[in-house]
Design a protein around this motif. Structure first.
Motif, short mmCIF file in Angstrom:
data_model
loop_
_atom_site.label_atom_id
_atom_site.label_comp_id
_atom_site.label_asym_id
_atom_site.label_seq_id
_atom_site.Cartn_x
_atom_site.Cartn_y
_atom_site.Cartn_z
N ALA A 373 0.81 -1.22 0.00
CA ALA A 373 0.00 0.00 0.00
C ALA A 373 0.85 1.27 0.00
O ALA A 373 0.45 2.30 -0.56
CB ALA A 373 -0.94 0.00 1.21
N ALA A 374 2.03 1.21 0.62
CA ALA A 374 2.91 2.39 0.64
C ALA A 374 3.45 2.69 -0.75
O ALA A 374 3.61 3.85 -1.13
CB ALA A 374 4.06 2.15 1.61
N GLY A 379 -3.26 -0.35 -5.71
CA GLY A 379 -2.86 -1.57 -6.40
C GLY A 379 -3.57 -2.81 -5.90
O GLY A 379 -4.31 -2.78 -4.91
N PRO A 380 -3.31 -3.96 -6.54
CA PRO A 380 -3.93 -5.23 -6.12
C PRO A 380 -3.43 -5.73 -4.77
O PRO A 380 -4.15 -6.42 -4.06
CB PRO A 380 -3.54 -6.19 -7.25
CG PRO A 380 -3.19 -5.32 -8.41
CD PRO A 380 -2.60 -4.08 -7.82
N HIS A 381 -2.15 -5.44 -4.44
CA HIS A 381 -1.55 -5.82 -3.16
C HIS A 381 -1.59 -7.33 -2.91
O HIS A 381 -1.94 -7.79 -1.83
CB HIS A 381 -2.25 -5.10 -1.99
CG HIS A 381 -2.30 -3.63 -2.14
ND1 HIS A 381 -3.30 -2.85 -1.58
CD2 HIS A 381 -1.49 -2.76 -2.81
CE1 HIS A 381 -3.11 -1.58 -1.89
NE2 HIS A 381 -2.01 -1.50 -2.62
N ASP A 448 -9.84 -7.86 -7.67
CA ASP A 448 -8.60 -8.17 -8.38
C ASP A 448 -8.28 -9.66 -8.33
O ASP A 448 -7.90 -10.26 -9.35
CB ASP A 448 -7.43 -7.38 -7.77
CG ASP A 448 -7.52 -5.90 -8.09
OD1 ASP A 448 -7.84 -5.57 -9.24
OD2 ASP A 448 -7.27 -5.09 -7.18
N LYS A 449 -8.39 -10.27 -7.15
CA LYS A 449 -8.01 -11.68 -7.01
C LYS A 449 -8.90 -12.60 -7.85
O LYS A 449 -8.42 -13.57 -8.43
CB LYS A 449 -8.04 -12.09 -5.54
CG LYS A 449 -6.91 -11.48 -4.72
CD LYS A 449 -6.87 -12.06 -3.31
CE LYS A 449 -5.65 -11.52 -2.54
NZ LYS A 449 -5.56 -12.07 -1.18
N VAL A 450 -10.18 -12.29 -7.90
CA VAL A 450 -11.10 -13.12 -8.70
C VAL A 450 -10.79 -12.97 -10.18
O VAL A 450 -10.69 -13.95 -10.92
CB VAL A 450 -12.56 -12.73 -8.41
CG1 VAL A 450 -13.51 -13.47 -9.35
CG2 VAL A 450 -12.91 -13.01 -6.95
N PHE A 451 -10.64 -11.72 -10.63
CA PHE A 451 -10.40 -11.47 -12.05
C PHE A 451 -9.05 -12.03 -12.49
O PHE A 451 -8.94 -12.63 -13.57
CB PHE A 451 -10.47 -9.97 -12.34
CG PHE A 451 -10.58 -9.65 -13.80
CD1 PHE A 451 -11.79 -9.76 -14.45
CD2 PHE A 451 -9.47 -9.22 -14.52
CE1 PHE A 451 -11.89 -9.46 -15.81
CE2 PHE A 451 -9.56 -8.93 -15.86
CZ PHE A 451 -10.79 -9.05 -16.52
#
Length: 601
Positions: A373-374, A379-381, A448-451
């Motif tokens: 995050a920094a 972003g997806p992280h 994000d994780k699903v896509f």
């Protein structure tokens, strides 16, 4: 013995020379025909059993077992482990995406050394064997690399390097690269020695099709699934020393099968024509070298160029390295034009164009997906458990089914059609990355994780395996008799060299685009444009025209008729008569285990 069994088998198998003449295996009861898709799902065990029974009619069970061990525990095991660790290890040290991609290119360099390894194994039998002891020594080198890694991480050197500053981190990273390269050398050497043997047998029995390629990829993917299942969680937990213990155990798995001779080959002696004793325990096939001196020298130079180019680019100047690699590619292309037959040259040129056009920006994407995050607030992280393990395992499972899909649907296509199909769908795969980078999936409510899982992990991996299989088969089918290992290694080495060039270009593109990939204020604004240009447009615009340089033959047919080309008798005053050609074919079938066939001596 294996040689005696090959002689017996040859009496029951179709005449290879006649296959070369008509290039038609339709109706041939000995052609390896995979079960239908219906049979695979309705009768999975019986259809798979039948496939292995037919496969073993062309390849011995000892060799198939050795291939399974090598692909599962080395290529899909320790090598996959090393390549997966490249991201968390170097990122933990604060190394940016461009530099990390340079390091990974250096680690991959042994795979581009395959031409040198292939020539050395062809010309310098150790204790009478062309492959056995080259394989054994490579295993020992890999073990040394794992032991040094264990020593580094058991002593807490990583934390000490980070605390000491950039110079200490650079030195520590160099040691990691050296050790990873040693492991990569083991995997590359075992891989090319196996490829040299099955390419020899595929040339003799073209009716085997791409079955051994599917077998190879299947075991490699199984090993990759197992490896990736634990790399991600252990990387998140920082248990790198445990991973290196696992790497050590995996590295030693093929030692005993290799030492006892599961790679089928005939023992060479100093009494053979053209054979000379180089030193105690080592012979030199001087006759074969004199017969084909120029090809051997060019192939050797190709293998040695890769690690030198990678080292110069990584530790000196990226620009100089790219310039040198461009000159080398032109030189190898010109040499191939004058040395090999026209059909071989066209295929060779197609390989260069296709592989160089796939400019890799993989490190930039990996840093984007795993940025915290920094670094990238929006972003997806992804953590390593998700990015390496979950998506990696899903991708490997998809690859496994991709092998089955190719074997049952695409293996009956002509090479050109199969390649064009995979290039077209390959151009669609990077669209998944583009959508995530532009955050369009978030705007329409898809996490994000699903896509990423449904798109990138499944679709891109499927496309990747479908593109790899036909090229692997092409590499094997254009290897000439008597120089299978060397020429196979040359084509594979050039492909890997072009892959390294594409990685170097990608590293330069990431660096010169102005992206910032580490720290507290990252910038990935240029990434969408890079995806469109280098992952979609260029591979399509270059790759599809390049396929028309490849002969439009079925995958069960020989791609080059070497007897008709008369290439291997270029040093003779008169071409071979039809009777001589038939005698050579008979010698090839009856003495197929000889590393260098008699008609080359």
């Amino acid at each position: 013995s294996y040689a005696e069994q090959e002689l017996i088998d040859s009496q029951h198998k179709p005449n290879t020379a006649s296959n070369n003449n008509n290039n038609n295996n339709e109706g041939d009861p000995h052609t390896l025909t995979p079960p239908t898709w219906h049979d695979t799902f309705v009768h999975p065990f019986s259809s798979t059993k039948q496939f292995f029974i037919e496969l073993s009619s062309f390849f011995s069970w000892e060799f198939l077992s050795w291939m399974a061990i090598q692909q599962c525990f080395i290529s899909g095991g320790v090598f996959a482990l090393v390549m997966s660790l490249g991201l968390p290890l170097f990122k933990e040290l604060g190394i940016d995406a461009s530099r990390q991609q340079l390091y990974m290119t250096m680690i991959f360099a042994p795979w581009a050394m395959k031409p040198f390894i292939g020539v050395a194994s062809d010309l310098f039998p150790i204790r009478g064997y062309n492959k056995r002891y080259f394989a054994v020594y490579s295993i020992l080198i890999g073990l040394v690399g794992c032991c040094v890694l264990l020593g580094l991480y058991q002593s807490g050197s990583a934390e000490a390097a980070i605390a000491a500053g950039p110079e200490a981190v650079q030195s520590f990273a160099d040691w990691i690269v050296i050790c990873f390269t040693a492991v990569s050398y083991e995997a590359a050497t075992l891989d090319i020695l196996g490829e040299g043997k099955y390419s020899e047998l595929m040339r003799k029995y073209p009716e085997s099709g791409s079955s051994i390629i599917s077998f190879k990829f299947g075991w490699s993917l199984l090993g990759s699934i197992i490896t990736q299942s634990f790399v991600g969680p252990m990387s998140d937990a920082g248990y790198f020393h445990i991973l290196f213990w696992i790497a050590l155990m995996l590295s030693v798995t093929p030692f005993y099968p290799t030492l006892v001779g599961w790679i089928p080959e005939k023992k060479r002696t100093k009494n053979e024509p053209g054979m000379a004793k180089l030193c105690s325990g080592c012979l030199f096939d001087k006759g074969s070298f004199q017969e084909k001196k120029v090809p051997f020298l060019v192939i050797t130079a190709c293998g040695l160029a890769a690690p030198i180019m990678a080292a110069v680019t990584t530790y000196a100047s990226l620009g100089i390295g790219l310039a040198v690699s461009a000159v080398l590619l032109v030189a190898f292309t010109v040499a191939t034009y004058f040395i090999f037959p026209p059909t071989f040259f066209k295929v060779f040129l197609a390989i260069i164009l296709t592989y160089c056009s796939n400019v890799s920006i993989g490190s930039g994407l990996s840093y984007f997906y795993t940025a915290d995050a920094a670094c990238l607030p929006d972003g997806p992280h992804f953590d390593y458990t998700y990015y390496i393990t979950i998506t990696g395992v899903v991708g490997s499972v998809v690859n496994f089914f991709g092998v089955i899909l190719y074997q049952y649907f695409l293996s009956g296509w002509r090479f050109r059609s199969a390649l064009i199909f995979t290039i077209v769908i390959g151009a669609l795969a990077p669209m998944i990355d583009l959508i995530i980078v532009m955050r369009w999936n978030v705007k329409i409510g898809i996490p994000d994780k699903v896509f990423f899982l449904l798109g990138n992990a499944i679709f891109e991996n499927l496309v990747g395996i479908l593109q790899s299989i036909p090229f692997s088969s092409i590499f094997a089918k254009i290897a000439p008799p008597g120089m299978e290992s060397a020429v196979f290694a040359y084509t594979v080495g050039i492909a890997n060299f072009c892959g390294m060039v594409s990685n170097l270009l990608g590293s330069g593109v990431i660096k010169w685009s102005g992206m910032t990939t580490v720290g507290d204020d990252c910038n990935f604004d240029a990434l969408p444009n890079l995806i469109v240009i280098f992952s979609i447009l260029i591979p399509t615009l270059v790759g599809i025209p390049a396929t028309f340089l490849i002969p439009n033959v079925l995958q069960t047919e020989n791609m080059i008729d070497w007897e008709k080309e008369q290439w291997y008798v270029s040093q003779r005053e008169e071409p071979l008569s039809e009777e001589d050609v038939e005698n050579n074919n008979a010698d090839d079938r009856d003495g197929g285990d000889s590393r260098i066939e008699s008609h080359l001596l």
